[in-house]
Structure formats: structure tokens, C-alpha cells
Design an enzyme around this catalytic site. Structure first.
Site, PDB file in Angstrom:
ATOM      1  N   GLU A 335      14.637  54.597  60.278  1.00  0.00           N
ATOM      2  CA  GLU A 335      15.951  54.319  60.874  1.00  0.00           C
ATOM      3  C   GLU A 335      16.769  53.309  60.069  1.00  0.00           C
ATOM      4  OE1 GLU A 335      15.085  53.407  64.976  1.00  0.00           O
ATOM      5  OE2 GLU A 335      14.082  55.322  65.309  1.00  0.00           O
ATOM      6  N   ASN A 378      12.494  58.171  57.511  1.00  0.00           N
ATOM      7  CA  ASN A 378      12.522  58.855  58.810  1.00  0.00           C
ATOM      8  C   ASN A 378      13.724  58.346  59.606  1.00  0.00           C
ATOM      9  OD1 ASN A 378      11.201  60.489  60.859  1.00  0.00           O
ATOM     10  ND2 ASN A 378      10.629  58.569  61.887  1.00  0.00           N
ATOM     11  N   HIS A 413      15.028  63.778  68.539  1.00  0.00           N
ATOM     12  CA  HIS A 413      15.044  63.436  69.965  1.00  0.00           C
ATOM     13  C   HIS A 413      16.304  64.099  70.531  1.00  0.00           C
ATOM     14  CE1 HIS A 413      11.700  60.694  69.772  1.00  0.00           C
ATOM     15  NE2 HIS A 413      12.259  60.057  68.754  1.00  0.00           N
ATOM     16  N   GLU A 442       9.559  63.718  65.428  1.00  0.00           N
ATOM     17  CA  GLU A 442       9.430  63.093  66.761  1.00  0.00           C
ATOM     18  C   GLU A 442      10.098  63.952  67.825  1.00  0.00           C
ATOM     19  OE1 GLU A 442      10.660  58.990  66.855  1.00  0.00           O
ATOM     20  OE2 GLU A 442       9.933  58.603  64.825  1.00  0.00           O
ATOM     21  N   ASP A 444      11.381  65.842  70.900  1.00  0.00           N
ATOM     22  CA  ASP A 444      11.241  66.077  72.335  1.00  0.00           C
ATOM     23  C   ASP A 444      12.593  66.556  72.842  1.00  0.00           C
ATOM     24  OD1 ASP A 444      12.458  63.529  72.200  1.00  0.00           O
ATOM     25  OD2 ASP A 444      10.685  62.475  72.940  1.00  0.00           O
TER      26      ASP A 444
HETATM   27  O1  9MR Z   1       7.041  55.939  71.449  1.00  0.00           O
HETATM   28  C1  9MR Z   1       7.304  54.577  71.124  1.00  0.00           C
HETATM   29  C2  9MR Z   1       7.328  53.761  72.392  1.00  0.00           C
HETATM   30  O2  9MR Z   1       6.061  53.762  73.016  1.00  0.00           O
HETATM   31  C3  9MR Z   1       7.751  52.356  72.064  1.00  0.00           C
HETATM   32  O3  9MR Z   1       7.893  51.634  73.270  1.00  0.00           O
HETATM   33  C4  9MR Z   1       9.068  52.391  71.321  1.00  0.00           C
HETATM   34  C5  9MR Z   1       9.493  50.984  70.994  1.00  0.00           C
HETATM   35  O4  9MR Z   1      10.494  50.910  70.101  1.00  0.00           O
HETATM   36  O5  9MR Z   1       8.912  53.156  70.133  1.00  0.00           O
HETATM   37  C6  9MR Z   1       8.643  54.473  70.431  1.00  0.00           C
HETATM   38  O6  9MR Z   1       8.668  55.285  69.298  1.00  0.00           O
HETATM   39  C7  9MR Z   1       9.906  55.347  68.589  1.00  0.00           C
HETATM   40  C8  9MR Z   1       9.584  55.627  67.157  1.00  0.00           C
HETATM   41  O7  9MR Z   1       8.707  54.660  66.667  1.00  0.00           O
HETATM   42  C9  9MR Z   1      10.829  55.671  66.300  1.00  0.00           C
HETATM   43  N1  9MR Z   1      11.801  56.594  66.819  1.00  0.00           N
HETATM   44  C10 9MR Z   1      12.104  56.458  68.210  1.00  0.00           C
HETATM   45  C11 9MR Z   1      10.824  56.483  69.049  1.00  0.00           C
HETATM   46  C12 9MR Z   1      11.155  56.417  70.515  1.00  0.00           C
HETATM   47  O8  9MR Z   1      11.716  55.183  70.829  1.00  0.00           O
END
Ligand code: 9MR
Length: 675
Positions: A335, A378, A413, A442, A444
Site C-alpha cells: 500500500e 501489493n 477487496h 486479498e 473478498d
Molecule cells: O486481515 C488483517 C486484519 O486481521 C488486521 O486487523 C488488519 C489490520 O490492519 O489487517 C488485515 O489485513 C490487511 C492486509 O494486511 C493489507 N490489506 C488490507 C487487509 C485488510 O485490512
């Protein structure tokens, strides 16, 4: 006085027996095409405490405070448990549950809390303490919740024990302060869940010719039914949190590997590949990384910048080298794009202190330590044209400089309405000229299209729309199978998704398996879209009240017009007919019509048997069978299947207990209509 309720404790064998009953019921109710997903029975209470017998019923103090039965107030009946004399907020009533809870089972814990008369309002939470080998870890079951002395507040949450432990307890504590408090009606229960379905195609087999399919995991996906589901359907895993900086190096120089080792170890033991996520991110990075040893925030001056890059180098070197070739792909940086900046670069602390040098350092060191790993940038919303183009520019620039960026990760997402397939295709196309690998990292599909919606259970029509979204996006991915080296979903099943709390707290259902791990219409969207409408949904259609809103969040829920499809497929139609059947054997024909507008030269037809049938001999083509998956390729004289054309193949097969028609027919990986 209310009589104490009998303690009912269900053992694991009893649980399995219940599960077996559920299977039998599901199997005898079989419909022509596949077993419908079963749904869970009523909860089984494992332990409860009402204190009505005048004892503490196993509750004890955590450290020095006083725990005693009280009749000053009660939630039902006349007794509760009073905790007084607390000198720290972590002190509170605890109950030992080591003998009650089984690893891998999803429990519900519930307790009523009320502050003692005269106490000012505060916040309480419900947690679990795990002890192993002399050290303790703490998991929150219900976060800080407002409590008062005027009413009872119920704390309810779910918990899956995912670790081996030698001590286990649940307890109530307060966010701060040492107020006296009452608890009452503690209940520990679980719902016997239906078994993991074994009569449906494994996703990884369905997608075997296209790309590996992955799921993000935590420890709880590695035990019990979750692990069965994971290893049955998936080729790869991404630790969702365990490899992030806050997990691996929470304080400078002290690395912590417990969860990451567990997850990578599980993957290796089960033949799953691992995506390493993530080495550099602006989130989940401890504050010390950007702070001087005397506590001053680092600046862009050369000494501070050198310190930051030095820390980064140590981190990347240590984490990447620990896993070596057990991790074949790394999201080196996550990001880093902000499309609202003219130069497209996110103003993270990394960027403010080091400019682009943090990326140069992270990729250089990762390549040095893991020369064969694929190194990725990513990001989310890479379908949004402004963001996509800025990411493409950055990747182009870095690669031109010799920075070893091998691939681009598209998080995806998305939701049931957004983005369009065309925009998603443009996203994939945009990176082709750069010659980089691409992965969906990722994915969903939220059932919500704005922040105002909230459904207690997902409405059937949303699940259906979601299934068509999965169908269309996976059709696109299959068309780009030469570009995409893997597709990963952000989670395994709807019982554990980050979208339950983002962008607001509400139950979401973004994945392919439901909260009981049963295949959803979304699963059939990928495997066999003709089954979408035949898959039972957990609830009747509910029309939500929709109030469009701006999320202002980094992951927009999207409100562009729907590209969501109609139910017709414009590819192929298959007719499967058993022309003769005798004990142990049968003869069948499969007729394929190309209903699309393009010819299919050198076509490949695939299906999945559900009852263990085998093809013994096939005519008008060649056959290969791997487990339940059958692939038919043409003979020389019917190799071209023109638009509108038809080909028929026939075969002799064997069967034993049942001979239901196969499912999951595809022509050149595109799903066919059956009938
Ligand atoms: O799935 C992850 C969640 O359990 C955490 O609380 C969150 C915290 O920032 O991060 C989530 O995963 C993220 C991923 O690392 C990067 N892209 C967005 C995902 C969803 O927030």
C-alpha cells in the site's frame, strides 16, 4: 431460590456423533446434483454458572481480590457473584476451562456484568488466558464495553482455541479502574457444526490448470474442521497478520516467531505454498521504528534516514532469511500508492523520512537474502484508474532503476456491485506491458454496498449476486491465467473475516464458505455456476434499507453501476446422458455445444464425478482422469469446435454405490450450462 442448572458437558466423541448424524441427514436428503450444505444444530452448553446454589461455581480471583456470592443484585434468580477489593484493572473473576474446551472448536462465551451499587460507569471486557510452558498469553473475546451500576450488560463473543495449552481460563476485567462488580449467568457453549463437505470438487482441482488458489489464515484456520477445509481446497496460504512487523519485531532487536513459525510450518507440512505478507507497511509497524533512541520522531535528515534504513535492512534480512525458500513470494511493500498525490506516493513515515529509498532498500535486501523468491508490491483499489496508473508508473520507474520488483499484487477487496469486470480487466491489462507477474492477493466480496446496510444473516439475493460476481471475476482471472501466478482470498470462511468490523461493525459474508464452513453459492460461482440457484441459502430474502454514504475509508465499498450478470452463460452447453447402466458399469454420452461466438480449437472439456466413478474407455476424444476430475481433449478430426458447433463423446465407466451425474462442466476452463 432458583435450582442450579445441571451441568451438561458434551465430550468430543459426542460432538462427533452429532456431526455424524448431521451428515447422515444431509446425505439422505441428497438432491440430484449435490449434497446441500447442512446447517448447525442448537447450541450445546458446556459450562454455566448462575450462583443460585450459593457457591462460586468454580469462579476464583485472578490475584488478591475477593470473589463471593452476593444477593445484592442478580440477573434472574437471586444470586450473582460479587468481586471486590480489586487493586488493579486486570483483577476480576476467572473460571478454569482447560477441561471444557477442545482445540479447534468454536465456542460462544457469554456473561452478564453489572457494576456494584454506587460505582461510576466504566468499561468491562471478557478475555481468555492461555498458559503454556510457564508463560501466559491473553486473547480478547469481547472488547471494552460500557457497563454501569444501573443495569446488566451482556458480553458475548466467540473463541477458538488454536494453541496447545496447559492452563486455560476465561475472566472479566475492566478497561481501567478497580470498581467492584457483579457477574451472573456465565455460559460456555458451542454449536455442533456439520462436517466439511467431501462430495464437492476441491477448488484447487477445479482451478488446477489456471493458477494456484490461496487463503489468508491465522492459527485458528490450522486446527479442526478449518484445517480440513483449508487443505482440501487450497494450494497456498498467506499468514494474515503473523509476518507483519508488529508481530515479528515488536521491540527493537527482539524477534518473535511463534505464530509465523506455526503457520509456515503447517503450510510446509501440508504441501501448501506461502505468500509472505508483508515486510514494509505504514500500518502495524511499531512506533519505535520511526523514533530515535531518546524518543524523538525521526526526520529526513541524513543520520535519521540512515538509522531507519538500517533498521529496515535488519528487519528484512532477519525475517526473510528465517524462512528461506519456505516462502516463495513476498509482499515486500504494501500500500505505498496514494493516487491523490501528484507523484502518486503515499506520505507514510517511511516516505517522509527516506523518500523512495525504503523501497530500494527493502527489495534489494530481500533479493539478496532470498534470491529465488518473487518480490511484490501489493496494493488495494488497483482497479481504480488513477491508482492503477500511478502504481504502474512506480513499478516501471523502480524496475528501470534495477530495483528487483517481480510482481504486482492486486488486493481486490471488492463488493457485490463494484468494480465492473471491464475495469478489473483494464487493471490486469495495464501491467502486461511491464512484463511483471501479477497476483490477486486479498480477494473478498462484501455483501454490502455502503456503510448504512446491515443484515443479521446474509439475504439470499445478496448471496446469489455475490455468486455471480465470483463467477465473473474468476472467469476473467481464468482468461488471464497466463498473467496471474496465483489468486488468494482474504480468509477461509465467513466465520472469520476482517469485514465484520470494517468499515463498521456488522456481520459480513464475503468468502466462499459460510460460518459453518459449508459451500456458499459463491463457491458454485467458481466451480459450477449452474448450481448457484440450487444452493440453499440460510435465510429468506430481506430487502435492506439503503442509504448511500461516503465511507472516506481507504477501501471504498463502491457505488458504481452493477456489472452483475444475468444468469445465462454464453459459452457452452453440455448434455450428459447415461444411456445404459448395469451393476458396476455404465455407458454415457456427453454432448457439448459451443454457444459462444468464438471457436474453441483444440478444446478441453472437464467435469467432476461425485460418486467415485471411473472412465474405462472413451471414444471421439482422449481422456485423463485425476481423482474425480476428468479432462477430455479432442481427436484429430473434431479438434475444432466452431461457434454454434456440437461435439459428442461417449464412454464406458464404472461405478459402485451411486452414479449421480458429474458436476463442474467447463469448456476451456469456462463454465458450461448443463441441460
Ligand atoms: O486481515 C488483517 C486484519 O486481521 C488486521 O486487523 C488488519 C489490520 O490492519 O489487517 C488485515 O489485513 C490487511 C492486509 O494486511 C493489507 N490489506 C488490507 C487487509 C485488510 O485490512
Amino acid at each position: 431460590m432458583r435450582a442450579p442448572r445441571t451441568r451438561r458437558r458434551r465430550t468430543l466423541p459426542a460432538l462427533l456423533a452429532l456431526a455424524a448424524l448431521a451428515t447422515t441427514a444431509a446425505v439422505t436428503a441428497v438432491v440430484p446434483l449435490t449434497t446441500p450444505p447442512a446447517h448447525a444444530a442448537d447450541p450445546v452448553v458446556v459450562r454455566e454458572a448462575t450462583f443460585e446454589d450459593g457457591t462460586t461455581q468454580g469462579f476464583r480471583a485472578r490475584g488478591g481480590e475477593t470473589v463471593a456470592v452476593s444477593t445484592a443484585t442478580a440477573h434472574g434468580g437471586t444470586h450473582s457473584l460479587l468481586v471486590s477489593g480489586r487493586t488493579a484493572s486486570w483483577q476480576g473473576p476467572a473460571v478454569d476451562l482447560l477441561d471444557e474446551m477442545t482445540k479447534g472448536t468454536r465456542y460462544t462465551l457469554s456473561v452478564r456484568v453489572r457494576l456494584a451499587a454506587g460505582q461510576s460507569p466504566g468499561q468491562a471486557r471478557l478475555s481468555v488466558q492461555r498458559d503454556a510452558d510457564g508463560s501466559s498469553a491473553y486473547d480478547q473475546v469481547v472488547g471494552d464495553t460500557a457497563v454501569t451500576a444501573d443495569a446488566w450488560t451482556q458480553l458475548t463473543g466467540t473463541y477458538v482455541l488454536a494453541h496447545d495449552v496447559d492452563g486455560l481460563s476465561a475472566y472479566v476485567e475492566t478497561a481501567s479502574g478497580t470498581a467492584d462488580l457483579h457477574i451472573d449467568d456465565f455460559v460456555l457453549s458451542y454449536r455442533p457444526t456439520p462436517p466439511v463437505q467431501t462430495d464437492i470438487p476441491a477448488l484447487r482441482e477445479v482451478l488446477a490448470d489456471d493458477f494456484p488458489i490461496g487463503a489468508a489464515v491465522g492459527n485458528r484456520q490450522l486446527v479442526g474442521d478449518q484445517a480440513t477445509l483449508l487443505t482440501r481446497h487450497f494450494d497456498t496460504v498467506t499468514p494474515g497478520n503473523a509476518l507483519k512487523w508488529d508481530a515479528t519485531q515488536p521491540t527493537e532487536g527482539s524477534f518473535r516467531w511463534t505464530d509465523a513459525d506455526t503457520q509456515v510450518g503447517f503450510a510446509v507440512d501440508h504441501g501448501l505454498a506461502v505468500r509472505g505478507h508483508t515486510l514494509v507497511w505504514h500500518q502495524q509497524t511499531p512506533a519505535w521504528v520511526f523514533t530515535d533512541t531518546d524518543g524523538t520522531p525521526l526526520t529526513a535528515d541524513p543520520a535519521d534516514k540512515a538509522l531507519l534504513l538500517d533498521r529496515l535492512e535488519t528487519h528484512v534480512r532477519t525475517v526473510v532469511s528465517r524462512y528461506g525458500d519456505r516462502i516463495g513470494v513476498w509482499d515486500v511493500a504494501n500500500e505505498v500508492i496514494d493516487e491523490n498525490q501528484a507523484d502518486g506516493l503515499r506520505r507514510s513515515r517511511w516516505y517522509e523520512i527516506s523518500g523512495l529509498d525504503y523501497l530500494r532498500t527493502a527489495f534489494r535486501v530481500a533479493r539478496e537474502v532470498a534470491p529465488t523468491a518473487k518480490l511484490y508490491l501489493n496494493d488495494y483499489n488497483t482497479n481504480v484508474p488513477a491508482k492503477r496508473d500511478k502504481l504502474r508508473n512506480l513499478v516501471g520507474q523502480l524496475r528501470a532503476e534495477g530495483v528487483p520488483v517481480d510482481g504486482v499484487g492486486h488486493q481486490m477487496h471488492v463488493n457485490v456491485q463494484w468494480p465492473s469486470v471491464a475495469e478489473t480487466e483494464a487493471m490486469l491489462q495495464a501491467f502486461v506491458p511491464l512484463g511483471v507477474e501479477q497476483q490477486i492477493t486479498e480477494m473478498d466480496v462484501s455483501i454490502y454496498t455502503n456503510e448504512a446496510e446491515s443484515f443479521p444473516t446474509p439475504p439470499a439475493d445478496r448471496l446469489r449476486t455475490q455468486a455471480y460476481r465470483y463467477r465473473d471475476l474468476f472467469d476473467l482471472y481464468r482468461r488471464y491465467a497466463d498473467e496471474l501466478t496465483s489468486v488468494t482470498l482474504w480468509g477461509l470462511a465467513d466465520d472469520d473475516t476482517w469485514l465484520d468490523t470494517f468499515p463498521v461493525a456488522r456481520k459480513d459474508a464475503p468468502l466462499l464458505f459460510d460460518t459453518e464452513l459449508q459451500a456458499k453459492p459463491a463457491y458454485w460461482g467458481i466451480v459450477d455456476p449452474t448450481r448457484i440457484d440450487a444452493t440453499p441459502s440460510p435465510s429468506p430474502t430481506v430487502t435492506p434499507s439503503v442509504t448511500p454514504s461516503q465511507t472516506g475509508s481507504p477501501y471504498p465499498t463502491g457505488n458504481t453501476p452493477s456489472s452483475t450478470p444475468t444468469s445465462g452463460l454464453d459459452t457452452c452447453r453440455v448434455t450428459y446422458t447415461v444411456t445404459n447402466q448395469w451393476p458396476g458399469g455404465f455407458q454415457a454420452t456427453v454432448r457439448i455445444t459451443n454457444t459462444g461466438v468464438q471457436a474453441h480449437p483444440g478444446w478441453s472439456l472437464r467435469w467432476f464425478f461425485r460418486d467415485g466413478q471411473r472412465v474405462a474407455q472413451l471414444w471421439n476424444g482422449s481422456v485423463r482422469q485425476d481423482g474425480d476430475m476428468v479432462t477430455v481433449t479432442p481427436a484429430s478430426w473434431n479438434a475444432n469446435l466452431p461457434a454454434g458447433g456440437t461435439v459428442e463423446v461417449g464412454f464406458l465407466g464404472s461405478w459402485s454405490s451411486a452414479n449421480n451425474p458429474p458436476i463442474g462442466f467447463t469448456l476451456d476452463r469456462l463454465p458450461c450450462v448443463v441441460g
